[in-house]
Each structure stands twice: as C-alpha cells, then as structure tokens.
Design an enzyme around this catalytic site. Structure first.
Site, PDB file in Angstrom:
ATOM      1  N   VAL A   1       0.866  -1.177   0.000  1.00  0.00           N
ATOM      2  CA  VAL A   1       0.000   0.000   0.000  1.00  0.00           C
ATOM      3  C   VAL A   1       0.901   1.224   0.000  1.00  0.00           C
ATOM      4  O   VAL A   1       1.772   1.364   0.859  1.00  0.00           O
ATOM      5  CB  VAL A   1      -0.946   0.031   1.225  1.00  0.00           C
ATOM      6  CG1 VAL A   1      -1.690   1.356   1.295  1.00  0.00           C
ATOM      7  CG2 VAL A   1      -1.931  -1.135   1.172  1.00  0.00           C
TER       8      VAL A   1
ATOM      9  N   ALA B   1       4.593   4.134   2.852  1.00  0.00           N
ATOM     10  CA  ALA B   1       4.100   2.898   2.229  1.00  0.00           C
ATOM     11  C   ALA B   1       4.326   1.744   3.203  1.00  0.00           C
ATOM     12  O   ALA B   1       5.022   1.903   4.207  1.00  0.00           O
ATOM     13  CB  ALA B   1       4.850   2.629   0.930  1.00  0.00           C
ATOM     14  N   LYS B   2       3.747   0.619   2.923  1.00  0.00           N
ATOM     15  CA  LYS B   2       4.021  -0.586   3.704  1.00  0.00           C
ATOM     16  C   LYS B   2       3.619  -1.777   2.862  1.00  0.00           C
ATOM     17  O   LYS B   2       2.749  -1.670   1.995  1.00  0.00           O
ATOM     18  CB  LYS B   2       3.203  -0.589   4.995  1.00  0.00           C
ATOM     19  CG  LYS B   2       3.720  -1.529   6.046  1.00  0.00           C
ATOM     20  CD  LYS B   2       4.914  -0.889   6.725  1.00  0.00           C
ATOM     21  CE  LYS B   2       5.313  -1.563   7.981  1.00  0.00           C
ATOM     22  NZ  LYS B   2       6.067  -0.620   8.830  1.00  0.00           N
ATOM     23  N   GLY B   3       4.218  -2.919   3.147  1.00  0.00           N
ATOM     24  CA  GLY B   3       3.838  -4.114   2.414  1.00  0.00           C
ATOM     25  C   GLY B   3       4.037  -5.345   3.255  1.00  0.00           C
ATOM     26  O   GLY B   3       4.531  -5.273   4.384  1.00  0.00           O
TER      27      GLY B   3
ATOM     28  N   ASP C   1      10.919  -5.085   8.163  1.00  0.00           N
ATOM     29  CA  ASP C   1       9.905  -4.880   9.196  1.00  0.00           C
ATOM     30  C   ASP C   1       9.803  -6.216   9.939  1.00  0.00           C
ATOM     31  O   ASP C   1      10.780  -6.982   9.948  1.00  0.00           O
ATOM     32  CB  ASP C   1       8.586  -4.431   8.556  1.00  0.00           C
ATOM     33  CG  ASP C   1       7.612  -3.823   9.562  1.00  0.00           C
ATOM     34  OD1 ASP C   1       7.800  -2.669   9.963  1.00  0.00           O
ATOM     35  OD2 ASP C   1       6.662  -4.521   9.980  1.00  0.00           O
TER      36      ASP C   1
END
Ligand code: GLU
Length: 414
Positions: free
Chosen positions: A60, A105-107, A146
């Site tokens: 995202v 953002a992050k995924g 992460d």
C-alpha cells in the site's frame, strides 16, 4: 463498552483527533485518508515438500506528496490489506514528523516464516519482487525490513530487482553492509527508541539510571533498545518474545541475552531469569514499558492494569485507540510510535542518500545525525504539547499532518 475498529479505522481515529485540533478542512482530509495506490499479488512458491503454495503479497502506497514512498515489508500470518494500509498511513506521518523527504508505504506477505526454510523464503521474496517491482522505484517506493524480514531478505530483493531494472542498491534499505547497507542501520530503530525514551523520561521525572524497564518483543528493535537503555543505566527487569518471557527483579544480564538472541533468534534456552507470560509482562510493576513486537497488545482489557509511568511504542500501533484513551486518562505518558520508532526509517533515509551518491558514511556520522533528528523532533513535539495542551501522540500527528497537508495543497492537481 466494546468497540471493534479495524486497524485502518484505528489509525484514522488518531489522524482525525489531531486534524480536528489544527482544523484541517474536509477536502484535504479526504485526500490524506485515502491511500494513493494499493497492489495485491499472487506469489506461488514450490515448497520443499514438492507442493505449490500460493501466498498473497501486498503493498500500500499511502502518500507521496513529500517524496518517494517508504516503508517496510513484513512476513506474518496476520498480514492483510487492513493492517498494511494502517501501517502505510503511519509511515506517511512518521517520515513527515521527522521531516525526511519521503512519503509512506508498507507491504507484506501473509505467511508463517517460522515454518519455512531459507530456500522457500528466498523463492517467496524473489517471486514477490518480480510481481511487485513495477510499483517500486528509487524515486517512487523503497521497501525496507519490518517484522520477520531482515538484511538477507533485502539482499534478495535488491538482486532480483537489479536483474530486471539494472543495478539499483537504493531500491531497498536495511541491506547488508557489503551490498550498500548503511553503518548503524541494523541498530537504528532501537537506538532511536532509546533516545526517545531518554528525552521523554527526563521530562517525566524518571531517572533512567536505575529505571525499571520491561520490553515486550526481543527481535531487532526490542533487543537493541534493551542494549542501549541498559548502557544508559536502566535496569531491564523483563523481556519476552513469541516463546514467552523472562523476569529478574535485579535486572536481566542484557549483554548476554542480546548475544544469545542474536545467535538463536529467540530468548528461549537462555537459562537465566524466571519465566513470565507475555500478558503478565504488560502489567508488570515497572517504570517504563516498551512494547516492541506486534500491534494491538495494549487494549481496553489491560490498559487499566498497566503499572508503568511511561509507555514507549517501539512497535507500530501497539496500543488501540481505546487503550490509548485509558492511558491518557490515567496520566501515563505515551511516547507514540511515529516518533519513538522513527530512527529506523531515518537511517534508511541516510542509506538511500549514500546509495544515490555511491558514498559511505561512517557509523559515528550516522549516529550523530540520527541523534540530531530525534532530539529536534522531540523538541518540536513537546513545544506543541505545551502550546496546545494535547498528548504527545496528538502533537506528533499535528506536526506531521500539517506538513503533508501543505505539500498536497502546494502540488494541487485536483
Ligand atoms: N519498518 C520500519 C518502520 O516501521 C522501517 C521502515 C523503513 O526503514 O523504510 O518504520
């Protein structure tokens, strides 16, 4: 009263609370609350058993008005769009708060990395990169480690991406040093947490020398946080990870525990300290409680039992909105994630800068610049707290939201 909000709604509650204080208008609010782009990919992998498993991978990209979007990738069974969306939004506010030229953002991939072999993890990472890479870019979106991802995973991503697009070390941060990683990056989130704790403890009247600290989660962030805080004179009385917890009233031998965990990737088998559950660690009698694992561990169910004077959010979103309201009402200082754990993305920024310039900074330079950014941000946040009589989280969100709202308006296009 039980109120069930999903992760993204929880984060947007925090956003609205701060946006109300600064009076952000409805139009800009709608833009800031809607993610820019969301991608979901199928990631088929042949397992060692010979069977094929189809995993789902997400990214995202929340907001890029201040720069390329930035944020980690997590490998965990609970990864879904809602969680990733919420974490992507937090990255937008985090990068804006510490004022580095990135968006958020992050995924992640829904999987259980503890049940997978190195070969399976490598195939998973490479396939994900092949399918998601079109959305990334040195000036578009830059992943990082992460939960359950590390320098090795970043190396696979860098290699896979570079095969298609040409040598691009800056496509990910948190790489091994030999492949363009930054000195100090591995320790950076924990170092930042320790600086945030030191600053906030001083203002809360807690003397760090001898302060009793409990850390939930002893992975990269929790273990480095424990190491640095104990070097500052704090006593780490309890730590825990997925295998359970350890407690010692006089303090755990953190250096040995750090080395044990670095080698075995778990505190299990350490052989010192009394056993403790993860739940009991949260409510233990201590001065400073540091949740450093997953989200949602402090809730309306246990926030009233917390004995700490201060909670430092080393993890992202460890406190639900209702949990947060209870802690505020009880006068417990909460040092919010978007400030407390911003050291990681700050040194990711330094890594990206070094990659673009094909230069290497020495570790002292990295740490000096990190210290400056954390202290400057803390001073900006506390100034707003005093002026507007708001909790630290609201003050941090106010600064971040204002910065992103300003760049959105200046760029326009709507
Ligand atoms: N995953 C980390 C965070 O939540 C680091 C992100 C990055 O370095 O891009 O802040």
């Amino acid at each position: 009263m039980a109120e069930k909000l999903n992760n993204y709604e929880n984060t947007n509650r925090l956003f609205d609370k701060a946006a109300d204080v600064i009076g952000i208008d409805e139009d800009i609010r709608k833009i800031l609350k809607t993610p820019f782009r969301e991608v979901k990919v199928e990631v088929p992998v042949r397992l060692d058993s010979g069977d094929i498993e189809v995993f789902l991978g997400y990214r995202v990209q929340h907001n890029g008005s201040r720069g390329p979007m930035k944020g980690g990738l997590r490998f965990h069974p609970e990864v879904d769009f809602d969680e990733v969306r919420s974490l992507a939004s937090l990255m937008t506010w985090k990068t804006a708060l510490v004022n580095i030229p990135f968006g958020g953002a992050k995924g992640g991939i829904t999987c259980d990395p503890w049940q997978m072999s190195q070969r399976e993890l490598e195939m998973l990472t490479r396939r994900f990169t092949t399918r998601m890479g079109f959305a990334w870019g040195l000036h578009r979106d830059i992943p990082a480690p992460d939960v359950n991802t590390n320098a090795q995973v970043m190396a696979w991503i860098m290699d896979q991406y570079s095969q298609r697009y040409g040598y691009t070390p800056g496509i990910v941060t948190g790489k091994p040093l030999e492949l363009g990683g930054s000195p100090g990056r591995e320790a950076a989130t924990g170092k930042g947490v320790s600086i945030a704790t030191r600053e906030a403890a001083r203002d809360a009247g807690i003397d760090l020398r001898g302060a009793r600290v409990a850390i939930q989660g002893f992975g990269n962030v929790g273990s480095y946080t424990g190491k640095f805080l104990s070097e500052m004179g704090a006593t780490i009385i309890a730590v825990s990870d997925a295998s359970g917890g350890l407690y010692a009233n006089a303090g755990l031998p953190i250096k040995e525990l750090f080395d044990h965990t670095y080698e075995h990737r778990t505190i299990e088998g350490f052989g010192q300290g009394e056993a403790l559950s993860n739940e009991d660690l949260i409510t233990i009698d201590c001065d400073i409680l540091i949740p450093a694992a997953l989200g949602g561990v402090i809730t309306q169910d246990n926030a009233r039992q917390i004995e700490a004077k201060m909670v430092v959010e080393a993890a992202n979103s460890p406190i639900t909105t209702i949990g947060d309201a209870i802690l505020n009402e009880r006068g417990i200082v909460v040092v919010p994630d978007i400030f407390a754990n911003a050291g990681g993305v700050t040194v990711s920024y330094f890594e990206w800068v070094q990659n673009i310039q094909a230069m290497t900074w020495d570790e002292d330079h990295v740490n000096t610049e990190l210290e400056k950014i954390m202290v400057r941000t803390y001073n900006e946040v506390t100034a707003i707290m005093k002026q507007r009589h708001v909790p630290m989280r609201t003050a941090a969100f106010m600064i971040a939201i204002q910065r992103v709202a300003d760049t959105e308006k200046m760029r326009g296009g709507f």
